[in-house]
Scaffold this motif. Structure first.
Motif, PDB file in Angstrom:
ATOM      1  N   ASP C  69       0.849  -1.194   0.000  1.00  0.00           N
ATOM      2  CA  ASP C  69       0.000   0.000   0.000  1.00  0.00           C
ATOM      3  C   ASP C  69       0.884   1.244   0.000  1.00  0.00           C
ATOM      4  OD1 ASP C  69      -1.799   2.006   0.234  1.00  0.00           O
ATOM      5  OD2 ASP C  69      -2.903   1.150   1.925  1.00  0.00           O
ATOM      6  N   VAL C  72      -0.416   5.143   2.023  1.00  0.00           N
ATOM      7  CA  VAL C  72      -0.544   5.398   3.458  1.00  0.00           C
ATOM      8  C   VAL C  72      -0.135   6.815   3.859  1.00  0.00           C
ATOM      9  CG1 VAL C  72      -0.422   3.021   4.276  1.00  0.00           C
ATOM     10  CG2 VAL C  72       1.677   4.257   3.794  1.00  0.00           C
ATOM     11  N   VAL C  75      -2.947   9.082   3.274  1.00  0.00           N
ATOM     12  CA  VAL C  75      -4.024   8.806   4.237  1.00  0.00           C
ATOM     13  C   VAL C  75      -3.691   9.460   5.588  1.00  0.00           C
ATOM     14  CG1 VAL C  75      -5.210   6.998   5.528  1.00  0.00           C
ATOM     15  CG2 VAL C  75      -4.798   6.711   3.100  1.00  0.00           C
ATOM     16  N   GLY C 111     -10.057   6.711   6.784  1.00  0.00           N
ATOM     17  CA  GLY C 111      -8.867   5.889   6.520  1.00  0.00           C
ATOM     18  C   GLY C 111      -9.257   4.460   6.193  1.00  0.00           C
ATOM     19  N   THR C 112     -10.157   3.906   7.014  1.00  0.00           N
ATOM     20  CA  THR C 112     -10.589   2.535   6.785  1.00  0.00           C
ATOM     21  C   THR C 112     -11.301   2.405   5.443  1.00  0.00           C
ATOM     22  OG1 THR C 112     -10.962   2.513   9.159  1.00  0.00           O
ATOM     23  CG2 THR C 112     -11.715   0.594   7.923  1.00  0.00           C
ATOM     24  N   GLY C 115      -8.900   2.393   2.649  1.00  0.00           N
ATOM     25  CA  GLY C 115      -8.288   1.069   2.597  1.00  0.00           C
ATOM     26  C   GLY C 115      -9.214   0.088   1.896  1.00  0.00           C
ATOM     27  N   ASN C 118      -9.175   0.691  -1.866  1.00  0.00           N
ATOM     28  CA  ASN C 118      -7.992   0.081  -2.479  1.00  0.00           C
ATOM     29  C   ASN C 118      -8.175  -1.420  -2.603  1.00  0.00           C
ATOM     30  OD1 ASN C 118      -6.342   2.301  -2.924  1.00  0.00           O
ATOM     31  ND2 ASN C 118      -5.479   2.249  -0.863  1.00  0.00           N
ATOM     32  N   THR C 133      -2.376   1.336  -5.622  1.00  0.00           N
ATOM     33  CA  THR C 133      -2.083   2.249  -4.523  1.00  0.00           C
ATOM     34  C   THR C 133      -1.118   3.351  -4.949  1.00  0.00           C
ATOM     35  OG1 THR C 133      -0.344   0.794  -3.685  1.00  0.00           O
ATOM     36  CG2 THR C 133      -2.535   0.499  -2.784  1.00  0.00           C
ATOM     37  N   GLY C 227      -5.331   0.837   6.248  1.00  0.00           N
ATOM     38  CA  GLY C 227      -5.944   2.166   6.155  1.00  0.00           C
ATOM     39  C   GLY C 227      -6.262   2.715   7.530  1.00  0.00           C
TER      40      GLY C 227
END
Ligand SMILES: Nc1ncnc2c1ncn2[C@@H]1O[C@H](COP(=O)(O)OP(=O)(O)OP(=O)(O)O)[C@@H](O)[C@H]1O
Ligand SMILES: Nc1ncnc2c1ncn2[C@@H]1O[C@H](COP(=O)(O)OP(=O)(O)OP(=O)(O)O)[C@@H](O)[C@H]1O
Ligand SMILES: [Mg+2]
Ligand SMILES: [Mg+2]
Lengths: 505, 324, 329, 291
Positions: C69, C72, C75, C111-112, C115, C118, C133, C227
């Motif tokens: 990822d 990040v 994020v 954030g979650t 994730g 993605n 990503t 995430g």
């Protein structure tokens, strides 16, 4: 043979499965009774594995019915199939290296507590129980990457015993087992049969089929060719069902008089892999190397090809001592190696057939700075015809060919180098009888044309059939060298178990 | 028969998905912005893309060989600072020579670590990214460098001059692209790069010296960076220590858009050129349409994923992946 | 018995060579700098590495899965901006210190969700996670700038930054949070079905599919975890600053991946551990801190960090080398 | 008094441009020249989190004073507060921190970036006689100096000469090549550009390069932080003007402020040093910048 109940354990009716551009299964029927071993045969690409994947819920059929103990069922996915009592042991090893044996055996259905924690004690206890049944001398906590290939295969087999199976499918389980493990496997299969489980057994090895199975069915080009009771048929009939003709089993009588020594090895060692190996190969002669998996034969071949550095000993080519620094050097000295694993070592799967075949000599096929297209195609055409390679065109990616044709591309690639010494390592692993016969014939022909050939194989019939002399290896050492006519099955089995002639009773 | 021909066209379209996306892009921007389709503007975008494009050619070779090169951005900074700094001190020709040698030494290091020692290329070139950035700063003492009299030196022509009405950077970019495309598609070396990327073990078993091939790929990548540095240094007439920062990702984005698989063994130089041009046209088009610069990032996000998705969907013959 | 134990220890060390390295630099800096060996400094190191560390925990799962990822860092910036901005919205002005709660939920939620996005793209399209990503890394950064309109946010309420600076007993809260998270993720990875499946999916995806593991949703969960962790890191980082800036978290993805790889996780998936990752994170933290304390000039820090990264790879290679018998491919 | 002061500094991002590098060198030189001072020089590499870590490390080393060149004016406030709570005076240099943090710092020493933006706006008015269309190339998005200059410029321009319109603003990231590319697009898009304001001379010269290559004349280029390339362009008459800001003054002022505070002297809270306008007319009064 045991007696069976009236309703078969499993019936497949009119199964059709198509892939884009391929009709892999074309209305296949199959009936497996409870408590029988049912062998499934067919050429490479006939559709055996695909049929079993349909049965195990990995593929959904386009048409057809699956009837389990009289009820029609649908296998939505592998878990579903397993839950309904159908277990498939895969052709290719299907393990996760980083995990323990137990985790692999119960992959996808680890016993767990309410919160999603793995219940280790149950897991290990159950696994150890299964391993004991399989006579395995490793435990549930062992990491799979620490096991030999053969033991990994046993882990694969252990998966069949995790559920109360109604039908167990073994897809070429013996390809990399040693004889000792084969015996255990056959005992397990007989045990399952005695408990009334229906067993489908796929193999290209006729000896296994005839010693193990009760009935057999044959597939050809995705369609069903019929079922026979094993005891009432013979190899020739089965072969004709599979490939539409008989195989001529002429024993290699057309041996030419061996010429000069092409390759001689004296006291060659490579660390712990093999020790003090000496032998010689003459022109026009086929020398077979026989031994169990792990005996060190592949490593000798790799050393001769410059892929390993010997720790002691000398190699002589045409009587001259040489140091082989790498494959390029080996090639320039006229050594060719058809490696053990065609997928990993033999082919660039995404490349075309032609490009794979000319890869080792691409540097010489140039006009000016450019690769000469014409020269490349000429080479491809020549070996396609000579080896009867079936491919729509030279542009086809090698990965799309069937296993046998892939193997022929690898062999063609090395024949095209016009070697002095040709080494072939497990040339027919996973290859159907038809193609196998072709390859054996080819090896003989090559020898008669003056090549010095080394054949490494784990199949005794193959070694016996194709070689002039046989060298038996056990755990990194040459135990015995058999001359023409000297070799018998018994003495060979003794030798590869480490029993030397002088010490043998 | 007609349906067969249709199918043929369909599969041709599927294989050239990236070209079609490219054409659609151009049409889209042209429809909304008057100045976009201006021939001068189009030429300008190509010229602006030349620096990234030249680097992307080298990186494509590395990626086809199955590796990554993230160090090109800092290497570009290093090379540009060096050639500009030395220009006034020892003259243009020696400056260029010294810079190219220096860059090739860096390429050697990459090639040695990845090719010979077989270390993971992502991490190695990440480490080199940091180390070369530091080297650049140590070399320049952190100062900007400039060419004092830019009108007086022919060096300025590399980035600013033109020939037959076409800017020299475009000539360099175009010539290099065609040259490398020919090398990759018709020479033994090219074939070996594809083989090593497609299956390193099998290529060794086929007598290919994998270490040499990977080593050479990194040398080519480094050389391309050196050429890009010439264009950049000449165009700007000076350099900062961080000029190349972030270029590695833009370059990679271009290579990926061109359909080169990061797994190695496939891809072509000319498609990389198209990938790079698409990125250039997105940047330029959005700028001309007056979008904030960060909108460009959002668009790039969508375009990269869509382009690669369509590319692999065409190859596997279905839109969604078969993963359960 | 003693040799057995010794062997186990040796095996542990060959599997986690990074810990040998951690001990090495720990001793080196302790001897060469008077300020290094100090309880307060160790706490500093823990707090300073907690940001990278939290993300690295999540990244370890994703990388063992065989994915990666790169988004990040972006994020982190988005979560930090949301955290600081939302708590000062008028709507929550009457909530007292509870105004942080909706902000926290929004930050972690976004954030979650990113994730998950993605993960779902990787799952459904089959496009490589590196590419998906890489795109998201640009795109999410774009979102940050859209949201913040290029501005930094500042938390009027000092309670927020006090939380970031607070301690639990003698230990900084952020260090405690990081340690707890480390233990939790370690348990998740080594004891739960999901954790074991993470190795299975990364080690042999086909085998996992054949065994009936639903690989797609499984990967989505891990992307959601990374995430979430990145967002959590954004929150803790912004609480250290009481503020958020749109450029926050630049290059973090590179440092996180570096830490995870140093910790022994294979980029190809299937192998790795939280213990290793923790070592990798500490190694970077100690190096940075030690070089700060020794006043290594900034330019040389870059060269040293880069060289060490490569040196550790070489070391790892040496440790796993097969010796003279090895196949020369 | 022969007291030994240990003064720590954490800079924004040395090496990103010559200004910061020259600043660092001048700071080290000044500290070495003063035998009472031992300097701890750190660089945050543009990363706020790293800067905060460095402040903590400086507190850990118990330096006598901390000088900080904030990577971000707001994000460093709590760390500054932490330093103050540890009893260490903090001096902010070059670009100020957010007002909320003023309670925790001893003094600010540096240029007034808002004022600089405003001065550039006045230069622009002057150059265009209060009438015309301009484009703006700003610094790296999200960085305080960039934001303040832009804000100072836009506010003062609207106020001083409403006849000048900013047609578009795009960031040039303090990067000459990027700025050159942005300007090339502007030149395609607008054929009525009368002036360009760039957040520093490095970007300004990039824009100038683009205009020269496109053969466009009569555009007034105005920058900030006079670089030597800008100075030379002014000499050639191609560049209208800029703001003269010496990193050496900047560094020396910061160090002096710190020493004064440690000595217990009274220092003004906002300790701006002079950043005069420099144009083709008065450039003779200034020495050419060394960077
Ligand atoms: N996923 C797939 N996509 C496309 N074609 C496939 C797929 N799986 C199998 N096939 C094709 O279906 C045919 C049957 O393959 P299958 O694997 O069932 O053969 P097999 O009888 O098991 O052969 P072998 O003895 O070599 O194992 C082959 O032509 C193969 O190329
Ligand atoms: N089914 C298989 N699939 C892949 N690799 C295999 C398989 N069977 C054996 N091998 C390879 O063979 C090695 C073990 O055999 P080794 O090469 O040491 O001795 P050998 O005498 O050549 O045995 P054999 O040729 O029968 O495999 C393993 O390291 C493995 O790489
Ligand atoms: Mg099969
Ligand atoms: Mg073998």
């Amino acid at each position: 043979m045991t007696e069976h109940s009236e309703t078969p354990a499993l019936r497949l009716e009119g199964i059709v499965k198509t892939f884009p551009g391929v009709r892999a299964l074309d209305g296949v029927d199959l009936e497996v009774r409870a408590g029988e071993v049912h062998a499934l045969l067919g050429e490479n690409g006939a559709g055996k594995s695909t049929l079993m994947k349909v049965l195990a819920g990995m593929h959904q059929p386009n048409e057809g019915r699956i009837i389990l103990e009289g009820r029609e069922v649908r296998m939505a996915n592998p878990m579903d199939a397993k839950a309904q009592g159908v277990v498939l042991i895969h052709q290719e090893l299907s393990l996760c290296d980083g995990l323990s044996v137990a985790e692999n055996v119960y992959l996808g259905e680890l016993p767990h507590t309410k919160w999603g924690f793995v219940d280790w004690s149950t897991l290990h206890a159950r696994t150890d129980e299964i391993l004991k049944k399989l006579n395995c001398n490793f435990d549930a906590r062992t990491r799979v990457s620490d096991l030999s290939i053969a033991r990994q295969q046993m882990v694969e087999i252990a998966r069949a015993l995790t559920v109360d199976a109604k039908v167990v499918v073994f897809d070429e389980p013996t390809a990399s087992l040693t004889d000792a493990e084969k015996v255990v496997l056959f005992d397990v299969i007989k045990d399952l049969r005695a408990r009334g489980v229906g067993i489908v057994y796929i193999s290209h090895r006729m000896d296994e089929i005839f010693s193990l199975s009760d009935r057999l069915s044959v597939l050809r080009d995705g369609s069903y060719r019929g079922t026979k009771v094993t005891a009432e048929t013979d190899e020739d009939e089965v072969t004709r069902m599979m490939i539409g003709r008989s195989l001529t089993h002429e024993k290699n009588t057309d041996t030419v008089e061996p010429g000069a020594v092409a390759l001689e090895v004296r006291g060659l060692s490579c660390g712990k892999l093999f020790r003090d190996v000496s032998f010689e190969v003459r022109r026009g002669e086929v020398v077979g190397f026989y031994g169990l998996v792990g005996a060190g034969r592949t490593e000798i071949a790799e050393t001769l090809f410059g892929l390993r550095t010997p720790t002691a000993g000398t190699i002589l080519l045409d009587g001259e001592e040489v140091r082989i620094s790498g494959p390029l050097d080996a090639i320039s000295r006229g050594i060719s190696l058809v490696p053990e694993s065609r997928k990993e070592q033999g082919l660039v799967l995404g490349m075309s057939c032609r490009d794979n075949m000319t890869l080792p000599q691409i540097g010489d096929l140039t006009t000016g700075p450019f690769v000469s297209n014409g020269a490349e195609i000429a080479i491809y055409d020549q070996y396609r015809d000579r080896l009867d390679i079936r491919s729509p065109s030279w542009r086809q990616a090698v990965g799309n060919l069937s296993g046998g044709n892939q193997q022929k591309i690898v062999i063609g690639k090395w024949l095209a180098m016009k070697p002095q010494v040709l080494i072939v390592d497990e040339p027919t692993r996973g290859i159907d009888v038809g193609a196998k016969g072709e390859i054996h014939k080819l090896i003989r022909t090559l020898a008669s044309q003056g090549y010095a050939v080394i054949v490494i194989s784990s199949e005794m019939p193959e070694v016996l059939h194709v070689s002039d002399r046989v060298i038996a290896m056990y755990s990194g050492e040459v135990i015995r060298s058999f001359g023409v006519g000297e070799v018998t099955e018994d003495s060979l089995v003794q030798a590869i178990s480490g029993i030397r002639p002088d010490r043998a009773a | 028969m007609a349906s067969a021909r249709l199918k043929g066209i369909g599969s041709l379209l599927a294989r050239q998905g990236i070209l079609i996306a490219f054409a659609l892009f151009l049409l889209g921007f042209a429809a909304f912005s008057d100045s976009f389709s201006d021939a001068d503007n189009l030429m300008q975008v190509v010229r602006q893309s030349a620096i990234i494009g030249v680097i992307a050619i080298g990186v494509t070779v590395v990626v086809i060989s199955g590796n990554l090169d993230l160090s090109v951005g800092s290497m570009l900074s290093f090379a540009t600072v060096m050639v500009v700094d030395l220009h006034d001190k020892i003259g243009p020709v020696p400056a260029i020579a010294v810079m190219l040698v220096a860059v090739l030494v860096l390429g050697c290091i990459n090639g040695f670590l990845v090719g010979v020692l077989k270390l993971n290329s992502l991490i190695v070139t990440l480490g080199m990214l940091s180390a070369i950035q530091g080297l650049t700063l140590i070399y320049s003492g952190g100062q900007n460098v400039d060419i004092a009299d830019q009108e007086a030196t022919w060096f300025s022509l590399i980035g600013r001059g033109s020939f037959l009405g076409i800017a020299l950077p475009i000539w360099i970019f175009g010539t290099l692209a065609i040259f490398m495309h020919v090398v990759m598609s018709t020479t033994a070396f090219g074939r070996r790069v594809y083989a090593v990327g497609g299956n390193p073990t099998a290529s060794v078993f086929s007598g290919i010296r994998r270490t040499h091939v990977v080593f050479a790929a990194y040398m080519i990548s480094a050389l391309c960076v050196g050429i890009a540095a010439l264009i950049l240094g000449s165009r700007v007439g000076g350099s900062q220590n961080n000029v190349g920062q972030g270029y590695e990702l833009q370059v990679l984005a271009g290579v990926i858009l061109g359909g080169t698989s990061l797994l190695g063994g496939s891809g072509t130089i000319l498609k990389t050129v198209i990938g790079v041009l698409i990125l250039g046209f997105i940047q330029n088009g959005l700028l001309l349409l007056g979008f904030a610069y960060y909108v460009q990032w959002l668009v790039t996000w969508v375009v990269i994923i869509l382009a690669v998705w369509l590319d692999i969907a065409a190859k596997r013959g279905r839109l969604l992946s078969p993963i359960a | 018995m003693a040799t057995l134990k010794q062997n186990a220890a040796l095996r542990w060390l060959t599997e986690n060579p990074i810990w040998g390295f951690v001990v090495l630099i720990f001793v080196f800096f302790s001897l060469s700098n008077e300020f290094f060996f100090d309880m307060n400094n160790f706490q500093n190191i823990l707090v300073q590495t907690s940001t990278i560390g939290l993300i690295a925990l999540g990244m370890t799962l994703v990388m063992i899965n065989g994915n990666i990822d790169l988004s990040v860092g972006a994020v982190v910036a988005l979560a930090a901006s949301l955290m600081v901005d939302i708590q000062s919205w008028d709507a929550f002005s009457g909530w007292g210190n509870w105004q942080m709660l909706p902000a926290l939920i929004a930050a972690l939620g976004v954030g979650t969700a990113l994730g998950a996005l993605n993960g779902i793209i990787v799952w459904k399209t089959g496009v490589d996670a590196f590419i998906v990503t890489l795109g998201a890394m640009l795109g999410v950064r774009g979102l940050v700038f859209v949201y913040t309109k290029e501005q930094s946010f500042f938390a009027m309420n000092f309670t927020f930054s006090d939380l970031g600076m607070s301690t639990v007993g003698p230990v900084p809260s952020l260090a405690v949070l990081f340690l707890i998270a480390t233990v939790l993720v370690h348990i998740l990875l080594s004891r739960t079905v999901h954790g074991r499946n993470t190795y299975a999916v990364g080690g042999n995806r086909e085998a996992a599919v054949n065994a009936g593991i639903r690989v797609g949703p499984h990967m989505v969960v891990n992307f959601m975890i990374v995430g979430f962790m990145a967002a959590l890191a954004g929150v803790t980082l912004s609480s250290q600053m009481g503020a958020a800036t749109p450029n926050l978290g630049r290059d973090y993805e590179l440092w996180v991946i570096t830490a995870v790889v140093l910790g022994g996780t294979k980029l190809t998936g299937g192998a790795g551990s939280i213990i290793g990752t923790f070592g990798g994170v500490l190694a970077i933290g100690i190096l940075r801190n030690g070089m700060n304390l020794m006043q290594v000039p900034a330019f040389y820090v870059l060269v040293i960090l880069g060289s060490i990264l490569i040196a550790v790879l070489i070391l790892d290679k040496q440790l796993t080398r097969k010796g003279v018998e090895a196949l020369k491919t | 008094q022969a007291q030994e002061y240990k003064i720590g500094i954490t800079q924004n991002n040395v090496g990103v441009d010559s200004y910061q590098t020259t600043y660092e060198q001048a700071f080290i030189a000044a500290a070495e020249a003063n035998e009472n001072v031992e300097a701890v020089v750190l660089d945050a590499g543009g990363d706020v989190a790293r800067q905060i870590a460095q402040i903590q490390d400086l507190i850990q080393q118990q330096v006598d004073a901390i000088i900080i060149w904030p990577t971000n004016g707001q994000a460093v406030v709590p760390a500054v507060r932490q330093a103050k709570n540890a009893g260490i005076p903090v001096i902010v240099t070059n670009s100020n921190i957010a007002e909320e943090g003023f309670d925790f710092i001893a003094s600010f020493s540096g240029p007034n970036n808002i004022q600089q933006g405003a001065s550039s706006a006045e230069l622009m008015c002057e150059a265009l006689d209060g009438e015309g269309n301009i484009v703006q190339i700003s610094g790296q998005p999200g960085y305080t100096t960039a934001i303040e200059r832009q804000q100072g410029f836009e506010d003062r321009l609207a106020e001083a000469c409403p006849g000048v319109t900013i047609m578009e603003t795009q960031p040039g990231d303090w990067n000459r090549e990027k700025s050159q590319r942005v300007m090339e697009a502007f030149l395609v898009k607008y054929d009525n550009i009368d002036g360009v304001y760039a957040g520093d001379d490095n970007m300004g010269v990039g824009a100038l390069n683009a205009a020269k290559a496109a053969g466009r004349e009569g555009i007034a280029f105005i920058g900030a932080t006079n670089f030597s390339v800008g100075y030379e362009a002014m000499e050639r008459g191609e560049y209208y003007g800029s703001i003269y800001q010496s990193p050496v003054d900047d560094a020396e002022a910061a160090l002096q402020t710190a020493i004064d505070i440690l000595d217990g002297k009274d220092v003004p809270f906002l300790n701006y040093f002079e950043t005069p306008k420099i144009t083709q007319d008065n450039m003779g009064e200034f020495t050419k910048p060394v960077f």
